[in-house]
Design a protein around this motif. Sequence first.
Motif, PDB file in Angstrom:
ATOM      1  N   CYS A 110     -25.094  13.359  -0.977  1.00 39.70           N
ATOM      2  CA  CYS A 110     -25.425  14.314   0.078  1.00 39.70           C
ATOM      3  C   CYS A 110     -24.902  15.701  -0.295  1.00 39.70           C
ATOM      4  CB  CYS A 110     -24.825  13.875   1.416  1.00 39.70           C
ATOM      5  SG  CYS A 110     -25.141  15.058   2.756  1.00 39.70           S
ATOM      6  N   PRO A 111     -25.763  16.737  -0.319  1.00 41.55           N
ATOM      7  CA  PRO A 111     -25.303  18.075  -0.721  1.00 41.55           C
ATOM      8  C   PRO A 111     -24.711  18.899   0.409  1.00 41.55           C
ATOM      9  CG  PRO A 111     -27.647  18.133  -0.349  1.00 41.55           C
ATOM     10  CD  PRO A 111     -27.217  16.705  -0.074  1.00 41.55           C
ATOM     11  N   LEU A 164     -16.656  14.777  -1.130  1.00 35.35           N
ATOM     12  CA  LEU A 164     -17.581  13.828  -0.524  1.00 35.35           C
ATOM     13  C   LEU A 164     -18.993  14.135  -1.008  1.00 35.35           C
ATOM     14  CD1 LEU A 164     -16.293  13.872   3.177  1.00 35.35           C
ATOM     15  CD2 LEU A 164     -15.890  12.088   1.487  1.00 35.35           C
ATOM     16  N   GLY A 165     -19.903  13.185  -0.799  1.00 30.84           N
ATOM     17  CA  GLY A 165     -21.302  13.410  -1.120  1.00 30.84           C
ATOM     18  C   GLY A 165     -21.529  13.707  -2.582  1.00 30.84           C
ATOM     19  N   SER A 166     -22.270  14.796  -2.863  1.00 27.96           N
ATOM     20  CA  SER A 166     -22.644  15.113  -4.233  1.00 27.96           C
ATOM     21  C   SER A 166     -21.445  15.487  -5.087  1.00 27.96           C
ATOM     22  CB  SER A 166     -23.682  16.245  -4.260  1.00 27.96           C
ATOM     23  OG  SER A 166     -23.167  17.425  -3.664  1.00 27.96           O
ATOM     24  N   ASP A 167     -20.321  15.851  -4.462  1.00 28.14           N
ATOM     25  CA  ASP A 167     -19.103  16.097  -5.241  1.00 28.14           C
ATOM     26  C   ASP A 167     -18.673  14.834  -5.984  1.00 28.14           C
ATOM     27  OD1 ASP A 167     -19.098  18.643  -4.313  1.00 28.14           O
ATOM     28  OD2 ASP A 167     -17.343  18.447  -3.011  1.00 28.14           O
ATOM     29  N   ILE A 168     -18.909  13.678  -5.375  1.00 26.40           N
ATOM     30  CA  ILE A 168     -18.587  12.406  -6.028  1.00 26.40           C
ATOM     31  C   ILE A 168     -19.613  12.090  -7.101  1.00 26.40           C
ATOM     32  CG2 ILE A 168     -18.367   9.911  -5.698  1.00 26.40           C
ATOM     33  CD1 ILE A 168     -17.376  10.476  -2.882  1.00 26.40           C
ATOM     34  N   GLY A 169     -20.889  12.266  -6.776  1.00 25.52           N
ATOM     35  CA  GLY A 169     -21.955  11.912  -7.697  1.00 25.52           C
ATOM     36  C   GLY A 169     -21.944  12.690  -8.991  1.00 25.52           C
ATOM     37  N   GLN A 170     -21.257  13.819  -9.009  1.00 29.09           N
ATOM     38  CA  GLN A 170     -21.163  14.630 -10.219  1.00 29.09           C
ATOM     39  C   GLN A 170     -19.986  14.220 -11.102  1.00 29.09           C
ATOM     40  OE1 GLN A 170     -20.961  18.442  -8.296  1.00 29.09           O
ATOM     41  NE2 GLN A 170     -23.183  18.641  -8.125  1.00 29.09           N
ATOM     42  N   LYS A 175     -29.898  20.879  -4.190  1.00 28.70           N
ATOM     43  CA  LYS A 175     -29.295  22.068  -3.579  1.00 28.70           C
ATOM     44  C   LYS A 175     -30.238  23.253  -3.712  1.00 28.70           C
ATOM     45  CE  LYS A 175     -24.408  20.848  -3.922  1.00 28.70           C
ATOM     46  NZ  LYS A 175     -23.058  21.266  -4.378  1.00 28.70           N
ATOM     47  N   SER A 176     -30.406  23.977  -2.596  1.00 27.53           N
ATOM     48  CA  SER A 176     -31.477  24.972  -2.583  1.00 27.53           C
ATOM     49  C   SER A 176     -31.247  26.067  -1.560  1.00 27.53           C
ATOM     50  CB  SER A 176     -32.802  24.284  -2.242  1.00 27.53           C
ATOM     51  OG  SER A 176     -32.756  23.814  -0.891  1.00 27.53           O
TER      52      SER A 176
END
Length: 501
Positions: free
Chosen positions: A234-235, A242-248, A301-302
């Motif tokens: 989630c961005p 949390l969210g995209s911070d983890i996925g990266q 992200k946009s």
Amino acid sequence: MLQENQTIKRVDMIHCALCADAPCNDACNEIEPSDILRSIWFKNEQTAAQRMPEKNPCITCPAPCEKLCVRSGKVEIRDIMNRMYSQVKKECETPIPNNEDALKCDICGIPLENPFLLSSSVVASTYEMCANAFEAGWAGVCFKTICSLDIHEASPRFSAITGNDGSIVGFKNIEQLSDHSVAENMEIFRRLKENYPSKFILASIMGQNEDEWGELARLCEENGADAIELNFSCPNMAEGGLGSDIGQVPELVERFTRAAKNATNIPVLAKLTPNVASMSPAAEAAKRGGADGIAAINTIKSITGLNIHTYVAAPAVHGHSAVGGYSGNAVKPIALRFISELGLNPALNGMHISAMGGVETWQDALEFMLLGGESVQVTTAVMQYGYRIIDDLKAGLNMYLAEKGYRSVKEVIGLGLDTLSSTTDTLERDTVIFPRFIKERCIGCGRCMISCKDGGHQAIKLDENRRPVLNGKKCVGCHLCLLVCPQKAIAPGIKRVHSYH
């Protein structure tokens, strides 16, 4: 099979509003025009044509449906229906399948009626919404992400980029997670599983630490979830980590996947962010952590645009805005790229891929399957058109399978991977394919000439009748002209071998 150049004119070109409880239906006792128009929009002309009466009732009809249309005078309903008979119905070679058995598939061995699920979002956020989706024909839902955070959403929280007809091309949201308590969401799961035992419940969760990831996974399993989706993507999270911070960060993906997997006995899918150069590191980390599958992509992200008078990006919330998540049909090329990366990665063999990102039609869904997606999730199209799109998703895919002679949708998974390369280095470069001009379609607008002159290789001129003429000595076969022609009056033509000096 209907050929591409015979496809009926799309509804977006004739201004149909795709109404709810369409007034045009009230004027006709023979057909429901709105259903036919919607099927045309979603590229499902063949099944729509075969649902129409054997004898065309529209030839001599005075078209009262057009008078009742909310855009009266703008939608040529009778003309469209007549062309469905003259162009589509007579070309149908394969009858509509008498069942949907070919659509049956599974997620990690758990049966699905068809490959189509709602993705984790507002479209799957309450009992009533999920129940309505199940009744409409969706095989399952990925429920809006469950967490222990105190969620308060901004207003407004959506913005969009639209096409010339007003339909959404790209969609931005700054929405976060479920605003129901964990207990409330568990009650929803229990009710859904009790009332819809054959439907698939994929529980999206987000924890703040290993214990919470595990606890949420355990609770979801105990209350009826069939599988867990870990939201690493989630961005829009206000809090860091949390969210995209983890996925990266692959190390975090592996750690939290393991925490959830150790706490449950049902399949676990890691939902990964596209806000990375490559998705494979995180996907491989999820597999090391015990994940049974990957879900991708989440939103990108946009910024969809700024108000040039207030200087605030959309959506504006009391004079401020934020970077948000981009979705809709515009992101499909990016989503396909990531799904192909996962599908081509031998380290991920055996993992279920649940694909999403811009799916509107059955053809969109099929493209994801051809690149390795085994189930398909949808959100933005539902937000725009409603749960009813499942009718054409299923019917169109089912007809395609019948036409091709496939007995199961599983047979098409990954068929597009063998011809795909991650770079252009492997492509053949010794031939040129000239464009071919279809004279009866050309209206003499000169768009091909302008684009070739200013963006190509100056290989097209117009003759005295304003029809294009090709200079074969200059043409390099780039096919820009095919793409810009508003009449689709240019097609691939003669192949020529390069002469190198």
